[in-house]
Motif scaffolding. Sequence first.
Motif, PDB file in Angstrom:
ATOM      1  N   UNK A 240     -12.921 -44.593  19.397  1.00  0.00           N
ATOM      2  CA  UNK A 240     -11.739 -43.731  19.250  1.00  0.00           C
ATOM      3  C   UNK A 240     -10.682 -44.425  18.373  1.00  0.00           C
ATOM      4  N   UNK A 241     -10.530 -45.747  18.576  1.00  0.00           N
ATOM      5  CA  UNK A 241      -9.572 -46.507  17.760  1.00  0.00           C
ATOM      6  C   UNK A 241      -9.977 -46.444  16.287  1.00  0.00           C
ATOM      7  N   UNK A 242     -11.280 -46.543  16.028  1.00  0.00           N
ATOM      8  CA  UNK A 242     -11.785 -46.483  14.662  1.00  0.00           C
ATOM      9  C   UNK A 242     -11.626 -45.066  14.085  1.00  0.00           C
ATOM     10  N   UNK A 243     -11.848 -44.069  14.936  1.00  0.00           N
ATOM     11  CA  UNK A 243     -11.757 -42.654  14.545  1.00  0.00           C
ATOM     12  C   UNK A 243     -10.340 -42.330  14.031  1.00  0.00           C
ATOM     13  N   UNK A 244      -9.312 -42.733  14.793  1.00  0.00           N
ATOM     14  CA  UNK A 244      -7.936 -42.415  14.365  1.00  0.00           C
ATOM     15  C   UNK A 244      -7.535 -43.240  13.133  1.00  0.00           C
ATOM     16  N   UNK A 245      -8.130 -44.418  12.980  1.00  0.00           N
ATOM     17  CA  UNK A 245      -7.894 -45.216  11.769  1.00  0.00           C
ATOM     18  C   UNK A 245      -8.460 -44.485  10.548  1.00  0.00           C
ATOM     19  N   UNK A 246      -9.696 -43.967  10.682  1.00  0.00           N
ATOM     20  CA  UNK A 246     -10.311 -43.245   9.559  1.00  0.00           C
ATOM     21  C   UNK A 246      -9.498 -42.009   9.194  1.00  0.00           C
ATOM     22  N   UNK A 247      -8.921 -41.336  10.203  1.00  0.00           N
ATOM     23  CA  UNK A 247      -8.114 -40.151   9.903  1.00  0.00           C
ATOM     24  C   UNK A 247      -6.836 -40.544   9.143  1.00  0.00           C
ATOM     25  N   UNK A 248      -6.252 -41.697   9.464  1.00  0.00           N
ATOM     26  CA  UNK A 248      -5.069 -42.162   8.720  1.00  0.00           C
ATOM     27  C   UNK A 248      -5.470 -42.475   7.274  1.00  0.00           C
ATOM     28  N   UNK A 249      -6.660 -43.048   7.093  1.00  0.00           N
ATOM     29  CA  UNK A 249      -7.121 -43.363   5.738  1.00  0.00           C
ATOM     30  C   UNK A 249      -7.372 -42.087   4.942  1.00  0.00           C
ATOM     31  N   UNK A 250      -7.873 -41.073   5.636  1.00  0.00           N
ATOM     32  CA  UNK A 250      -8.093 -39.769   4.987  1.00  0.00           C
ATOM     33  C   UNK A 250      -6.747 -39.186   4.541  1.00  0.00           C
ATOM     34  N   UNK A 251      -5.731 -39.284   5.427  1.00  0.00           N
ATOM     35  CA  UNK A 251      -4.384 -38.782   5.079  1.00  0.00           C
ATOM     36  C   UNK A 251      -3.849 -39.525   3.858  1.00  0.00           C
ATOM     37  N   UNK A 252      -4.086 -40.832   3.790  1.00  0.00           N
ATOM     38  CA  UNK A 252      -3.631 -41.596   2.615  1.00  0.00           C
ATOM     39  C   UNK A 252      -4.295 -41.078   1.334  1.00  0.00           C
ATOM     40  N   UNK A 253      -5.568 -40.703   1.439  1.00  0.00           N
ATOM     41  CA  UNK A 253      -6.255 -40.140   0.260  1.00  0.00           C
ATOM     42  C   UNK A 253      -5.626 -38.809  -0.133  1.00  0.00           C
ATOM     43  N   UNK A 254      -5.286 -37.986   0.894  1.00  0.00           N
ATOM     44  CA  UNK A 254      -4.623 -36.707   0.621  1.00  0.00           C
ATOM     45  C   UNK A 254      -3.291 -36.974  -0.089  1.00  0.00           C
ATOM     46  N   UNK A 255      -2.547 -37.973   0.387  1.00  0.00           N
ATOM     47  CA  UNK A 255      -1.244 -38.295  -0.204  1.00  0.00           C
ATOM     48  C   UNK A 255      -1.389 -38.799  -1.643  1.00  0.00           C
ATOM     49  N   UNK A 256      -2.436 -39.592  -1.887  1.00  0.00           N
ATOM     50  CA  UNK A 256      -2.664 -40.076  -3.257  1.00  0.00           C
ATOM     51  C   UNK A 256      -2.949 -38.905  -4.186  1.00  0.00           C
ATOM     52  N   UNK A 257      -3.740 -37.958  -3.690  1.00  0.00           N
ATOM     53  CA  UNK A 257      -4.054 -36.765  -4.475  1.00  0.00           C
ATOM     54  C   UNK A 257      -2.777 -35.966  -4.763  1.00  0.00           C
ATOM     55  N   UNK A 258      -1.926 -35.850  -3.745  1.00  0.00           N
ATOM     56  CA  UNK A 258      -0.660 -35.118  -3.901  1.00  0.00           C
ATOM     57  C   UNK A 258       0.207 -35.810  -4.965  1.00  0.00           C
ATOM     58  N   UNK A 259       0.315 -37.140  -4.882  1.00  0.00           N
ATOM     59  CA  UNK A 259       1.143 -37.879  -5.850  1.00  0.00           C
ATOM     60  C   UNK A 259       0.605 -37.706  -7.275  1.00  0.00           C
ATOM     61  N   UNK A 260      -0.704 -37.582  -7.361  1.00  0.00           N
ATOM     62  CA  UNK A 260      -1.347 -37.390  -8.654  1.00  0.00           C
ATOM     63  C   UNK A 260      -1.077 -35.977  -9.180  1.00  0.00           C
ATOM     64  N   UNK A 261      -1.087 -34.979  -8.269  1.00  0.00           N
ATOM     65  CA  UNK A 261      -0.945 -33.574  -8.684  1.00  0.00           C
ATOM     66  C   UNK A 261       0.508 -33.142  -8.878  1.00  0.00           C
TER      67      UNK A 261
END
Length: 274
Positions: A240-261
């Motif tokens: 579960x600890x790893x699961x929520x970490x991966x979701x934060x990393x996914x959000x960071x990817x979304x944010x990088x995409x947003x900054x790019x767009x």
Amino acid sequence: MDIFCHEVKPYESPSLGRVQFWLRIMKEHSLFMKLGFACSDVKLIRQAEEFYAIFENLEKKSCMIQCEEQFLDFVCRVMVEVKNIFSFKRHVLHLLIECKIGGYNYPLLIDHISREAMYFLKILQKVQDGDMKYPVDAIVSDNVFWLRHMADHAKFIAGLLDPSERGFVDKANAFAVQFEQLQVQARDLDNMLWHFHPNHNLIQFEIAVMDATVQIRNFKEAARDLIQSCKVISLIPPLLADHVLREAEYFLEVLEQIQHDLPKINNNMVSCDY
Ligand SMILES: [Fe+2]
Ligand SMILES: [Fe+2]
């Protein structure tokens, strides 16, 4: 796979990667629900096990996709199962909030994972429509979704740590407050910028969100490592600890995409205005 492909090597695309990310998330949700049911709720445990097997199987099938046609066919199959697990999660939530079952699943956690199933469903719909871009409304609503989820994670961590881990509990609670605040700000922007274009506020806001998300990501990584090595005591399974970490990393990817767009959206809007 029913559809014949001419290609021989495995199909690769960012959309497939995203779908595989969420298939694993859905599989793990099934396991977390199962672990939280009372042992007398045999039927629910069995249903959760069935969902685990379904998503595990879909994960395996996703590695055999060879072309776009097969991928789109696969997306249709996945949609059916995501709708099913969404209904199951809502059913469990209703049982919990009417106190018809016991166990150790927080109702908010079940609500949270049902929102993630709905989010996955929207991604699948976007894949079908061939639209993975972020116009301004989508950017802000994505922020609202993820900021709420980061706040929820912080609350789940605080609630599942052993109460004697005071320093860690305080840190998790501080993240919950910070992300709830950011979520309220995102809602304000959601209304203010509706059907409009990105402004300076949104650009500044995205920078603040990125900064906070990097911090919570680092906190979750430290928590995962400490839980795994038994240096922090809690009711949090390492997965579960790893699961929520991966979701934060996914959000960071979304944010990088947003900054790019964002600059592109801004330029398009300016040229449309004149
Ligand atoms: Fe999740
Ligand atoms: Fe989550």
